[in-house]
Design an enzyme around this catalytic site. Structure first.
Site, PDB file in Angstrom:
ATOM      1  N   CYS A 274      47.559  32.845  31.788  1.00 20.37           N
ATOM      2  CA  CYS A 274      47.627  34.296  32.019  1.00 20.37           C
ATOM      3  C   CYS A 274      46.547  34.791  32.975  1.00 20.37           C
ATOM      4  O   CYS A 274      46.839  35.519  33.938  1.00 20.37           O
ATOM      5  CB  CYS A 274      47.573  35.048  30.688  1.00 20.37           C
ATOM      6  SG  CYS A 274      46.005  34.943  29.787  1.00 20.37           S
ATOM      7  N   HIS A 322      44.593  37.941  26.120  1.00 16.54           N
ATOM      8  CA  HIS A 322      45.731  37.862  27.035  1.00 16.54           C
ATOM      9  C   HIS A 322      45.611  38.962  28.078  1.00 16.54           C
ATOM     10  O   HIS A 322      45.050  40.029  27.811  1.00 16.54           O
ATOM     11  CB  HIS A 322      47.054  38.005  26.279  1.00 16.54           C
ATOM     12  CG  HIS A 322      48.257  37.704  27.120  1.00 16.54           C
ATOM     13  ND1 HIS A 322      48.556  36.431  27.569  1.00 16.54           N
ATOM     14  CD2 HIS A 322      49.240  38.510  27.626  1.00 16.54           C
ATOM     15  CE1 HIS A 322      49.673  36.461  28.288  1.00 16.54           C
ATOM     16  NE2 HIS A 322      50.101  37.716  28.347  1.00 16.54           N
ATOM     17  N   HIS A 334      53.492  38.554  33.786  1.00 14.01           N
ATOM     18  CA  HIS A 334      52.460  37.757  33.119  1.00 14.01           C
ATOM     19  C   HIS A 334      52.957  36.337  32.874  1.00 14.01           C
ATOM     20  O   HIS A 334      54.148  36.042  32.973  1.00 14.01           O
ATOM     21  CB  HIS A 334      52.030  38.418  31.805  1.00 14.01           C
ATOM     22  CG  HIS A 334      53.055  38.347  30.700  1.00 14.01           C
ATOM     23  ND1 HIS A 334      52.723  38.166  29.373  1.00 14.01           N
ATOM     24  CD2 HIS A 334      54.418  38.452  30.725  1.00 14.01           C
ATOM     25  CE1 HIS A 334      53.811  38.160  28.627  1.00 14.01           C
ATOM     26  NE2 HIS A 334      54.860  38.329  29.414  1.00 14.01           N
TER      27      HIS A 334
END
Length: 360
Positions: A274, A322, A334
């Protein structure tokens, strides 16, 4: 919204609309619909072959979340290792230069000492008395005094250089210790990542094909429920920010990576995790940002969610484990987790910690 931004979002959505449940057809992320009766689970549809798939989904979420936290720790240790290695190289270069300088100073000091010795012997008063040319003697005495001062300067320079070398050596030793500690931290994080991912894969492998399909549906439904609640707050009415030039470049880079696999610790070009995706997207736009989601949250400028614009980064979960890039129309790009690819999702499909702006 500008036509360029809408085109980008529309094209990206088209690539994943077949597999991502985000809203009603044609509504993009700005006008989400509710799940259709066909996609709404019946009261008993979460239990297949005696297994509670909702519990499995939550367990998988926990496992992959723990893996994400460990991945951030691994990436942070990796960055520190790279920085410390570079510092050690720089210190080694300084030590080599310092040793060469010290050797040159010793040669010059030795030459000065030998010259002083050859001109020594009798006391200055006696040499003046014996001299046939007193003025020449006095001139020579001035030169000798200058030489003595120069020798003192050489000795002082040698002392400073010696101290510098000792400091460089201590610093290098400290960096080596830190390097070893971070290698250990990397190994520990790697072990945890592999353990969590292996447990998740084992859990998924125990499901039948029908159960795996239903599990994916449950994941989509959970994401849709969270996204719908977020949009029902009226947030899109407040989002009026336009992307900066760098922001548009970062979004374009992220969009170009759609479909590439998630791999923990990866920074492209074939796969990403990510924060690898977001850091590389902004690097492509000309701005270097921290490597990990936690460091991005810690060091980049915070902006209110209602003020975010395409290119900004949304940080998720209480531990900043994240990160995704906001691309407009309530959507993000993402790299979700192992077993998934870079994709588009609803910005509100996960718990938002906050928003940061790289080009502040």
């Amino acid at each position: 919204m500008g036509s360029g931004k809408r085109t980008l979002t529309t094209v990206a959505i088209a690539l994943v609309c077949a597999v991502t449940v985000l809203g009603t057809p044609g509504g993009a992320f700005a006008s989400p619909g509710r799940p259709t009766p066909a996609s709404t689970p019946s009261s008993g549809s979460t239990r297949v072959a005696g297994k509670d798939l909702e519990a499995v989904r939550k367990k998988l979420d926990d496992l992959y979340h723990d893996a994400a936290v460990a991945t951030d720790a691994y990436n942070a240790a990796q960055e520190r290792t790279k920085n410390q290695s570079a510092q050690i190289v720089r210190l080694a270069q300084e030590i080599v230069k310092g040793q060469e300088k010290l050797a040159d100073l010793k040669d010059r000091a030795g030459a000065a000492a030998r010259a002083q010795y050859r001109g020594g012997g009798l006391p200055p008063g006696v040499r003046l008395w014996l001299s046939d040319n007193p003025q020449q003697f006095l001139d020579g005495a001035g030169t000798a005094l200058q030489g003595e001062h120069a020798t003192e300067g050489l000795l002082a320079d040698m002392t400073r250089t010696q101290h510098d070398l000792e400091q460089y050596a201590r610093d290098a030793a400290d960096r080596w210790q830190e390097l070893d500690a971070n290698r250990e931290a990397k190994a520990k994080a790697k072990k945890k990542i592999e353990k969590q991912i292996a447990a998740a894969e084992k859990l998924e492998s125990q499901l039948k094909k029908q159960e795996q399909k239903r599990l994916q549906e449950l994941e989509d439904e959970a994401a849709l429920k969270a996204q719908t609640a977020w949009l029902d707050s009226g947030i899109l009415k407040e989002l009026r920010g336009k992307a900066s030039g760098e922001g548009r470049e970062a979004v374009k880079f992220a969009a170009d990576q759609l479909g590439k696999p998630y791999v923990w610790g990866a920074e492209g070009p074939k796969s990403y995790d990510c924060s690898g995706l977001t850091s590389q997207a902004w690097a492509a736009a000309g701005t270097v940002i921290p490597r990990t989601s936690q460091e991005q949250w810690k060091h980049l400028r915070h902006v209110d969610v209602k003020d975010m614009r395409p290119g900004d980064l949304i940080i998720y979960f209480h531990d900043a484990s994240h990160v995704a890039m906001y691309v407009g129309d309530g959507a993000i790009i993402h790299a979700p987790r192992p077993g998934r690819t870079v994709t588009i999702a609803g910005a509100g499909s996960m718990p938002i910690l906050g928003v940061v702006r790289p080009d502040a």
